[in-house]
Design a protein around this motif. Structure first.
Motif, PDB file in Angstrom:
ATOM      1  N   HIS A  33       0.851  -1.188   0.000  1.00 28.48           N
ATOM      2  CA  HIS A  33       0.000   0.000   0.000  1.00 28.48           C
ATOM      3  C   HIS A  33       0.886   1.238   0.000  1.00 28.48           C
ATOM      4  N   ARG A  34       0.610   2.157  -0.901  1.00 29.08           N
ATOM      5  CA  ARG A  34       1.453   3.347  -1.027  1.00 29.08           C
ATOM      6  C   ARG A  34       0.582   4.587  -1.143  1.00 29.08           C
ATOM      7  N   VAL A  35       0.891   5.587  -0.326  1.00 28.30           N
ATOM      8  CA  VAL A  35       0.262   6.894  -0.440  1.00 28.30           C
ATOM      9  C   VAL A  35       1.347   7.933  -0.209  1.00 28.30           C
ATOM     10  N   THR A  36       1.342   8.987  -1.011  1.00 22.95           N
ATOM     11  CA  THR A  36       2.416   9.972  -0.961  1.00 22.95           C
ATOM     12  C   THR A  36       1.876  11.326  -0.530  1.00 22.95           C
ATOM     13  N   GLU A  37       2.801  12.259  -0.334  1.00 26.43           N
ATOM     14  CA  GLU A  37       2.416  13.630   0.030  1.00 26.43           C
ATOM     15  C   GLU A  37       1.540  14.265  -1.049  1.00 26.43           C
ATOM     16  N   ILE A  38       1.884  14.040  -2.306  1.00 32.03           N
ATOM     17  CA  ILE A  38       1.080  14.593  -3.387  1.00 32.03           C
ATOM     18  C   ILE A  38      -0.311  13.972  -3.393  1.00 32.03           C
ATOM     19  N   ASP A  39      -0.394  12.675  -3.148  1.00 31.99           N
ATOM     20  CA  ASP A  39      -1.713  12.035  -3.044  1.00 31.99           C
ATOM     21  C   ASP A  39      -2.558  12.741  -1.993  1.00 31.99           C
ATOM     22  N   ALA A  40      -1.949  13.034  -0.855  1.00 31.54           N
ATOM     23  CA  ALA A  40      -2.683  13.677   0.239  1.00 31.54           C
ATOM     24  C   ALA A  40      -3.121  15.079  -0.157  1.00 31.54           C
ATOM     25  N   ALA A  41      -2.220  15.869  -0.733  1.00 32.97           N
ATOM     26  CA  ALA A  41      -2.560  17.241  -1.118  1.00 32.97           C
ATOM     27  C   ALA A  41      -3.672  17.246  -2.171  1.00 32.97           C
ATOM     28  N   ARG A  42      -3.588  16.346  -3.140  1.00 28.39           N
ATOM     29  CA  ARG A  42      -4.616  16.295  -4.177  1.00 28.39           C
ATOM     30  C   ARG A  42      -5.972  15.888  -3.595  1.00 28.39           C
ATOM     31  N   HIS A  43      -5.969  14.920  -2.698  1.00 29.36           N
ATOM     32  CA  HIS A  43      -7.245  14.476  -2.140  1.00 29.36           C
ATOM     33  C   HIS A  43      -7.881  15.578  -1.294  1.00 29.36           C
ATOM     34  N   LEU A  44      -7.061  16.291  -0.531  1.00 25.31           N
ATOM     35  CA  LEU A  44      -7.601  17.382   0.273  1.00 25.31           C
ATOM     36  C   LEU A  44      -8.212  18.451  -0.624  1.00 25.31           C
ATOM     37  N   GLU A  45      -7.544  18.779  -1.723  1.00 23.84           N
ATOM     38  CA  GLU A  45      -8.110  19.778  -2.619  1.00 23.84           C
ATOM     39  C   GLU A  45      -9.413  19.277  -3.230  1.00 23.84           C
TER      40      GLU A  45
END
Length: 604
Positions: free
Chosen positions: A346-358
């Motif tokens: 399972h992989r989640v990155t900082e960009i994944d988090a920023a995009r999901h929040l937006e």
């Protein structure tokens, strides 16, 4: 709405050839060096791409700093927020980081400039206060300053972007709370009381507030660039690209002129002319031919004292934004659980988090834009105070990380700014201890009661004291002012040891203590708070006290709180706050997120 880009904004390798070209140009200008500030001609914190000269030259993209270029050394002056960032963004051979304000420009110049050096500067990019302070500090050194006819960076920037040309629109009365005519009448009355015939305005957020307009000239900040002259009768001469106003009908007392007419208009003013020496460019102050009156921008304090309509809008925006943030935190918690259960797959990155929040904010259907590029730093990246994740720096979250997410939204009814730090699985004792002290500092400021006349400089220590007890601190102010669908950083109010502006009802400030351990983790917790009259207390003196009301609504990660370290009043505050978060947001959430929030906000 423009979504955030995650490409690197600058490349360190570009710096050396650009610096070499600038030095050649300076030699042709007959000066030994120059100052390259972060500011534009409007002296705002945020600048258009055309005015990002410091970033273009050095690679450094922080919101504060400057570079002094000499023939054999170029110092990039940065404060404590950016000491890690400058190392990552600037070529280490071409540019030397200078810890400012520990090292002042005049002291650095004494050590590095040749005898009799002449330092050039663009008079449109510096204020009279700034230049006078530097000249006074250089007295007796033989080093002199010279205003240049053109900007030296512009002269060597071949593909410099065009000036911004975004369309402006009306900001409705039901959101502003006061008409432009009322605001202009109040400003004019203040000018007449001071014996002033006209006042020059140079800051875009002041123009937009005064005229009840918003614009699209600066990324993330809904302002229109321009200049204005406010006359003692309330009439306004506005200097901007008229095409920006094609969708607007302004009051008859507001006359529109091209920017090229601004300097001649200032030169033609007669009588006493007011400028703000802390925000007006030297070029404008030097153009005034009559009696010069130095005083703060007359729009700054009225703009900071939000109207009832603006505060109602801020509360509505924070409800909407809080629900979006909770949906994001619920998602992130699920990602963390999956990551900790199966880190190999399972992989989640900082960009994944920023995009999901937006995407959570965009799902509200009312997001105009994010209020600044999201700071999403995990593990050691969280220790970079204003870290901006790029495709090159994007880090995969790991079990045991702390994840710092500082973000905000621009809604037509309000501007938000919130930081939460969350655990990705179990974290260590050091992280829990530091997190708890940061939380205690936030609670202390949230609970403050204080007399009128108290400044943010008086209150700053409240948020630091729990950290100080452990020999810890953070290198940024505790809080900044926030606008009403304007700049996410708004003055003159702030919570900082250098602030001398009394806090007044209606002002909105951030409450964001933090702690950063380089190479390991970063912690910051941020709510927006507004100044309100304090409730009466039995037996208290009649001192007209003030207090804070919290606007931001989102839970704190209870897994990182050492509850044994909290006092009973701190626990009571946190439980009351979490109860309010659940009560106010549950009807705005998906069923799954509401169930999750119920557990996150249960009493400690």
């Amino acid at each position: 709405m423009s979504f955030q880009s995650f490409t690197a904004p600058t490349n360190p390798a570009d710096g050396p050839p650009r610096l070499a070209a600038l030095r050649t140009h300076l030699q042709a200008c007959g000066v030994d060096g120059c100052i390259v500030p972060r500011a534009d001609a409007h002296q705002g914190e945020y600048v258009a791409d055309r005015d990002a000269r410091l970033a273009w030259l050095t690679g450094f993209t922080g919101s504060a700093g400057f570079c002094i270029v000499l023939a054999d050394v170029a110092g990039v002056f940065i404060d404590g927020r950016y000491r890690l960032q400058v190392l990552a963004q600037c070529d280490a051979v071409a540019f030397t980081p200078v810890h400012w304000p520990d090292v002042q420009p005049a002291d650095w110049l004494r050590a590095h400039a040749p005898p009799g050096a002449v330092l050039g500067f663009d008079p449109w990019l510096h204020t009279p206060d700034e230049i006078a302070k530097l000249e006074a500090a250089l007295a007796g050194t033989g080093i002199t300053l010279r205003a240049l006819d053109g900007n030296p960076v512009d002269a060597v920037w071949p593909d410099q972007p065009a000036p911004p040309a975004g369309r402006a629109w009306a900001h409705p009365l039901e959101l502003a709370g006061r008409s432009s005519a009322e605001k202009r009448a109040d400003v004019a009355q203040g000018l007449r009381a001071a014996g002033v015939a006209a006042c020059v305005l140079t800051q875009p957020d002041s123009l937009c507030w005064l005229l009840n307009i918003r614009g699209a000239d600066i990324p993330r900040i809904p302002v229109m660039q321009g200049f204005a002259i406010v006359h003692e009768g309330g009439q306004v001469d506005l200097f901007t690209d008229p095409a920006k106003l094609a969708d607007l009908t302004l009051d008859p007392e507001v006359s529109v002129h091209p920017v090229t007419a601004f300097v001649p208009a200032v030169a033609a003013l007669r009588g006493r002319v007011q400028i703000d020496p802390a925000s007006c460019p030297v070029a404008v102050a030097d153009t005034v031919a009559s009696d010069l009156h130095r005083a703060p921008d007359p729009c700054a304090l009225p703009k900071a004292r939000k109207t009832k309509a603006e505060l109602d809008g801020a509360r509505a925006a924070h409800l909407r934004d809080g629900a979006a943030v909770v949906e994001f935190l619920f998602w992130l918690d699920g990602q963390a659980d999956a990551l900790c259960a199966d880190p190999a797959h399972h992989r989640v990155t900082e960009i994944d988090a920023a995009r999901h929040l937006e995407s959570c904010r965009a799902a509200t259907g009312q997001l105009h834009d994010i209020s600044f590029d999201t700071i999403a730093g995990s593990g050691p990246n969280g220790a970079i105070v204003h870290y901006r994740v790029t495709e090159e720096t994007d880090r995969a979250l790991r079990p045991g990380d702390l994840m710092l997410i500082d973000s905000g939204g621009q809604y037509r009814d309000g501007t938000t700014d919130i930081t939460r730090t969350v655990a990705i699985g179990p974290v260590g004792d050091a992280e829990r201890a530091a997190f708890t002290r940061v939380l205690q500092g936030m609670i202390a400021l949230s609970r403050a009661r204080f007399p009128r006349g108290v400044t943010g400089g008086h209150l700053d220590a409240l948020a630091r004291y729990p950290l100080w007890l452990a020999g810890l601190d953070f290198d940024h102010g505790t809080g900044h002012g926030v606008g009403a669908f304007l700049s996410v950083h708004e003055g003159p109010q702030r919570v900082s040891r250098i602030s001398a502006v009394p806090l007044e009802p209606g002002m909105i400030v951030s409450n964001e203590p933090g702690y950063y351990r380089a190479g390991a983790f970063g912690i910051r917790l941020e709510n927006l708070i507004t100044v309100v009259p304090a409730p009466d207390l039995p037996g208290a003196d009649d001192r007209n006290m003030l207090a804070f009301q919290t606007l931001t609504l989102a839970p704190f990660d209870r897994r990182v709180i050492d509850t044994d370290a909290l006092t009973d009043p701190e626990v009571a505050w946190l439980n009351d706050y979490h109860a309010r978060v659940f009560s106010d947001l549950r009807h705005l959430l998906s069923d799954a997120a509401a169930d999750w929030l119920a557990g996150q906000t249960a009493p400690l």
